[in-house]
Write a protein that holds these residues in place. Structure first.
Motif, short mmCIF file in Angstrom:
data_model
loop_
_atom_site.label_atom_id
_atom_site.label_comp_id
_atom_site.label_asym_id
_atom_site.label_seq_id
_atom_site.Cartn_x
_atom_site.Cartn_y
_atom_site.Cartn_z
N GLU A 149 0.96 -1.09 0.02
CA GLU A 149 0.04 0.11 0.04
C GLU A 149 0.97 1.20 0.17
N ILE A 150 0.42 2.15 -0.79
CA ILE A 150 1.31 3.24 -0.85
C ILE A 150 0.27 4.55 -0.40
N VAL A 151 0.67 5.76 -0.44
CA VAL A 151 -0.08 7.06 0.04
C VAL A 151 -1.20 7.31 -0.82
N HIS A 152 -0.97 7.40 -1.97
CA HIS A 152 -2.27 7.62 -3.16
C HIS A 152 -2.29 6.18 -4.11
N ASP A 153 -2.85 5.25 -3.34
CA ASP A 153 -3.01 4.11 -3.94
C ASP A 153 -4.15 3.98 -4.94
N ARG A 154 -3.97 4.51 -6.00
CA ARG A 154 -5.08 4.63 -7.09
C ARG A 154 -4.38 5.26 -8.41
N ALA A 155 -5.42 5.18 -9.30
CA ALA A 155 -4.59 5.53 -10.71
C ALA A 155 -4.96 7.16 -10.66
N ASN A 156 -4.19 7.86 -11.41
CA ASN A 156 -4.19 9.55 -10.92
C ASN A 156 -3.98 10.05 -12.48
N SER A 188 -7.96 17.73 -23.51
CA SER A 188 -9.12 17.55 -24.10
C SER A 188 -9.68 16.37 -23.23
N PRO A 189 -11.09 16.55 -23.05
CA PRO A 189 -11.86 15.40 -22.22
C PRO A 189 -11.81 14.09 -22.98
N GLU A 190 -11.81 14.21 -24.35
CA GLU A 190 -11.74 12.87 -24.99
C GLU A 190 -10.53 12.15 -24.91
N VAL A 191 -9.28 12.94 -24.83
CA VAL A 191 -8.15 12.39 -24.65
C VAL A 191 -7.99 11.68 -23.07
N LEU A 192 -8.56 12.45 -22.41
CA LEU A 192 -8.51 12.13 -20.76
C LEU A 192 -9.36 10.85 -20.46
N TYR A 193 -10.37 10.57 -21.22
CA TYR A 193 -11.49 9.72 -21.09
C TYR A 193 -10.81 8.60 -21.46
N ARG A 194 -10.21 8.59 -22.77
CA ARG A 194 -9.41 7.35 -23.37
C ARG A 194 -8.28 6.95 -22.29
N GLN A 195 -7.42 8.02 -21.89
CA GLN A 195 -6.32 7.59 -20.91
C GLN A 195 -6.89 7.05 -19.75
N ALA A 196 -7.76 7.49 -19.13
CA ALA A 196 -8.56 7.20 -17.75
C ALA A 196 -9.04 5.47 -18.00
N VAL A 197 -9.46 5.08 -19.13
CA VAL A 197 -9.98 3.89 -19.18
C VAL A 197 -8.72 2.98 -19.38
N GLU A 198 -7.77 3.34 -20.04
CA GLU A 198 -6.58 2.57 -20.49
C GLU A 198 -5.79 2.38 -19.35
N THR A 199 -5.68 3.37 -18.55
CA THR A 199 -4.93 3.21 -17.19
C THR A 199 -5.54 2.54 -16.14
N LEU A 200 -7.04 2.51 -15.75
CA LEU A 200 -7.79 1.62 -15.34
C LEU A 200 -7.64 0.15 -15.56
N GLU A 201 -7.91 0.04 -17.02
CA GLU A 201 -7.83 -1.38 -17.32
C GLU A 201 -6.50 -2.33 -17.22
N ILE A 208 -9.76 6.09 -9.42
CA ILE A 208 -9.15 7.11 -9.97
C ILE A 208 -9.41 8.52 -9.54
N THR A 209 -8.15 9.35 -9.62
CA THR A 209 -8.43 10.69 -8.99
C THR A 209 -8.22 11.73 -10.32
N LEU A 210 -8.89 12.53 -10.32
CA LEU A 210 -8.69 13.61 -11.41
C LEU A 210 -7.81 14.66 -10.95
N SER A 211 -6.59 14.92 -11.14
CA SER A 211 -5.82 15.73 -10.18
C SER A 211 -5.34 17.15 -11.12
N SER A 212 -5.09 17.98 -10.36
CA SER A 212 -4.62 19.49 -11.01
C SER A 212 -4.50 20.17 -9.77
#
Lengths: 219, 611
Positions: B252-259, B286-299, B306-310
């Motif tokens: 377990e790490i501090v931020h134990d999730r996709a980011n 762009s939201p399209e790129v982010l959505y694609r990357q989110a799904v790829e990262t999670l899968e 998953i955290t949306l960070s900024s």
């Protein structure tokens, strides 16, 4: 309910029980296998691992119980997909249905390697063999309520001591692993307590097989 | 026989953090490797593996032909003791080989109080601390990260710094090193050549001289190095490298999730915030790129969160579009979507309800100051009204937990401002009494105050830090005005923030202090278990350095600042203008309402600033 028989070896032995549960939950997701979740306020994936293994101990006979949602996937395929999603050292040997009840696990075989950096002390093999032939052997055990003493002899079904080479004694034992439980570490603790001059420089431990009360292989 | 390290592992806490072997770890074939980079994070595995920058650069370096990048983290005290007792050198996780065998040693520095860790990790690796004591091309030490925006305290130890975002500059540096190694250059020749890469700062090419009063008298540039080094940025984030195959730690790490990083930069301009200025200009994905990357990262990772960070996710223009796509995906796949640092606006309130993250974490506000006047001074655009409206909605929805974060010691702060905190907290309690639907469990208000640390490249970079005594007086004053049993009040001790202030605006003379403190056991200063102010206090005394020079003295506007050679894109004139407005308690509207002319847009060549 499905059951996976898996092994934990190599660097993976350093992964703790709780971390291993998390690791499996993620591995199922990576493998595209959806676990069912517990009901309730905070649903959790339903995976459980029988007889938590101490950190640092290898095993060839770990059991993981789980349940999948959605379309049925063959046991063979689950095995392959999981193995593609796991880390080095954690490997599924087989997945099957209708496993025996976990409470019917009674004994396990373990191997301990007692390493001596210098040569094995003279007569160690015989001395250790005789130690475990005593009528009783009180060893400290850490529990929730502090340290207690426990007689380990009734929990040892059989034990052999053989020299592997000039530096390593191998202890093969069949011990109780549920009600009551003997932690294999207590075997080497007994040596250190009663024969301090034979205390090994390092000990490794490996779970080999688990058995029912009738001493047939448990699955 | 079991080797030494394997024998040590059972004796230390959380051994899995020292073994590597995680899912997606990259192990490259040594035969095909020309440049080996040990990527060091000067804190523990749990902290370092939560760092997004490290994950990006790990992917980028390992994506290079002939380059192998491996991870190194600071060992916990028990492991440090074990490796010292056994004379083991610090090792990298992937190959388990000693750090000193690597060609390049890279550090990412995000926090001033990890400076001792950097030196400690070099020492444990058996690598000479000072740049001048490392001859030849082996073990070139370089560093990046936000602390590189004032790297002077580390100038003696680090061969060169990279300023800004590392995606491109890292590749340029390693490519140059690859050539230098193949052609057997001297270290001097390599440093000269690397100083020509935009964004690279070679401190040994800059001579710092001091006046009798201790302030800088001159910074002299040598070897044809640039007089000002401008940070690097990535302009087009949609096409920038993004690691969808991230290492999934087995422990377990501090931020134990996709980011997932949704944009860079910040439109807010809070005057105390270094990131808010130094990460500009604003660039979106762009939201399209982010959505694609989110799904790829999670899968790929199998994470269930998953955290949306900024820096301020509410300010991401595509937030609605992105969350509209992500919420159904997350629900279907049992993934928890977490959106931290939301502002208290209407859309965010609706979003919070949809995400139900509020239930998990409670409400957290960072008003930073207790009165509207002082919030205007620091340009923290959060009104009492917004706080109380959000609290009212939350309390009527059944929530009973609020966290409020403040700073003490902000410029122009008076006792009235300090007591304003108590008043605001009292109003939150009143709101609960009037609107709570579930009073059985009572209300918990957690109030925390931090000791203000002035940071370089902000409008407050010249400010004084109040004395620790004055800080504690204000803490006690505030505490004496909390009457309700619902309030838990925590204030940070002053020692760590005082040191942070020293090093944040420190100069080269502090190198000796860090070396002395490390020699006497300073390590893991960010951890209560190890932070020992006495060690640092003694080191200052021994080196004849007065910490107050860097803290309570304040810096003159005409003074040469140690970080004057470094350009993060923000004009000094703008910072001075903002400082003046602060003293007039005038707010500067966020960048979307109107460009305030900070200058960061000039870093962009291809796209306009997306503020």
């Amino acid at each position: 309910m499905l059951r996976a028989l898996f092994e934990k070896t190599g660097q993976a032995v350093w992964i703790s029980h709780l971390d291993l549960m998390r690791l499996f939950q993620r591995a199922f997701k990576r493998a595209g296998l959806a676990l069912t979740h517990t009901q309730g306020y905070n649903p959790r994936p339903s995976v459980s691992i029988a007889l938590p293994l101490s950190v640092g101990v290898q095993s060839h006979c770990e059991l993981l119980d789980f349940e999948l949602e959605g379309e049925a996937v063959s046991c063979q395929e689950i095995t392959e997909r999981l193995n593609g999603a796991l880390v080095d050292g954690v490997r599924i040997l087989k997945v099957y249905e209708n496993g025996d009840k976990i409470k019917n696990i009674a004994f396990l075989d373990c191997t301990m390697a007692l390493e001596y950096d210098k040569d094995i002390p003279q007569g160690a093999e015989t001395a250790i063999t005789s130690l475990f032939s005593r009528e009783n052997l009180l060893v400290e055990k850490k529990s929730k309520n502090g340290i207690t003493e426990q007689d380990i002899i009734p929990m040892i079904r059989q034990i052999t001591v053989t020299a592997k080479d000039g530096h390593c004694l191998v202890l093969n034992a069949r011990i109780c692993c549920q009600n009551p439980t003997l932690n294999p570490v207590q075997l080497s603790a007994a040596i250190a307590k009663y024969m301090p001059q034979l205390t090994p420089d390092f000990v490794t431990c490996c779970r080999k097989e688990i058995y029912t009360p009738e001493e047939t292989i448990f699955r | 026989m079991t080797e030494l390290l394997q024998r040590i592992l059972p004796t230390v806490q959380k051994p899995a953090r020292y073994t590597g072997g995680e899912f997606n770890e990259i192990k490259k074939d040594p035969v095909q490797t020309r440049v080996r980079v040990a990527f060091c994070f000067p804190d523990t595995y749990e902290i370092g593996m939560s760092n997004l920058g490290m994950r990006i650069l790990y992917g980028i370096m390992n994506g290079m032909d002939g380059v192998a990048c491996e991870r190194v983290f600071a060992p916990w005290g028990d492991m440090q003791k074990a490796i010292e007792d056994n004379d083991l050198p610090l090792w990298a996780l992937e190959s388990q080989s000693p750090v000193r065998d690597f060609d390049m040693i890279a550090f990412t520095i995000g926090y001033e109080m990890c400076y001792a860790n950097i030196l400690n990790m070099l020492r444990l690796s058996g690598i000479p601390l000072r740049s001048e004591d490392r001859q030849g091309l082996k073990n070139i030490v370089f560093a990046g990260g936000v602390c590189a925006y004032n790297p002077e305290p580390l100038a003696e130890f680090v061969d060169f710094f990279c300023l800004g975002e590392g995606e491109d500059i890292t590749v340029e540096i390693i490519t140059l090193y690859d050539k230098a190694k193949a052609e057997n250059w001297s270290k001097e020749a390599f440093l000269l050549a690397v100083s020509k890469i935009p964004g690279v700062y070679v401190p040994s090419f800059y001579r710092h001289e001091y006046n009798a009063d201790g302030t800088l008298s001159a910074i002299t540039v040598e070897n044809g190095a640039p007089s000002v080094i401008t940070k690097r940025i990535v302009e087009d984030l949609d096409n920038a490298y993004w690691p969808t195959k991230m290492i999934v730690p087995s422990t377990e790490i501090v931020h134990d999730r996709a980011n997932l990083e949704v944009f860079r930069g910040c439109i807010r301009g809070c005057r105390f915030c270094q990131a808010g200025f130094s990460c500009r200009p604003v660039r979106k994905k762009s939201p399209e790129v982010l959505y694609r990357q989110a799904v790829e990262t999670l899968e790929d990772s199998g994470h269930n969160e998953i955290t949306l960070s900024s820096l301020s996710t509410s300010d991401y223009r595509g937030l609605k579009e992105l969350t509209d796509q992500m919420i159904p995906y997350c629900e279907q796949n049992r993934v928890n979507l977490s959106v931290p640092s939301l502002r208290a606006d209407n859309f965010s309130r609706e979003l919070m309800e949809k995400l139900q993250t509020v239930r998990k974490s409670g409400l957290t506000f960072a008003p930073e100051a207790g009165t509207q006047r002082l919030r205007d001074v620091i340009n923290k655009n959060l009104s009492e009204d917004e706080i109380l409206t959000t609290c009212r909605n939350a309390f009527s929805g059944g929530w009973n937990n609020v966290k409020l974060y403040f700073m003490l010691g902000l410029p122009t702060e008076t006792d009235e401002d300090v007591l304003g905190i108590a008043e605001l907290v009292y109003k939150v309690i009143q709101t609960w009494k009037e609107h709570a639907t579930n009073k059985k469990r009572g209300l918990r208000v957690h109030v925390a105050t931090a000791y203000f640390v002035p940071k370089p490249h902000t409008p407050f970079q010249w400010e004084q830090q109040i004395t620790p005594e004055e800080y504690l007086r204000r803490c006690k004053l505030l505490k004496s005005h909390f009457y309700s049993k619902s309030i838990t009040y925590d204030y940070h001790g002053p020692d760590l923030s005082r040191l942070e202030a020293v090093f944040a605006r420190g100069d080269r003379r502090l190198g000796a202090v860090i070396a002395e403190a490390m020699k006497n056991g300073a390590k893991l200063d960010g951890w209560d278990e190890y932070f020992n102010y006495g060690i640092w206090f003694d080191a200052f005394q021994k080196c004849g350095i007065d910490p107050d020079f860097y803290t309570v003295r304040g810096y003159g506007e005409e003074e040469i600042l140690p970080w004057d050679t470094i350009n993060v894109g923000i004009d000094k004139k703008f910072l001075l203008r903002e400082r003046k407005r602060a003293y007039e308690a005038k707010i500067t509207p966020d960048c979307r309402e109107g460009c305030a002319g900070c200058g960061a847009n000039r870093l962009l060549k291809e796209v306009p600033c997306d503020a």
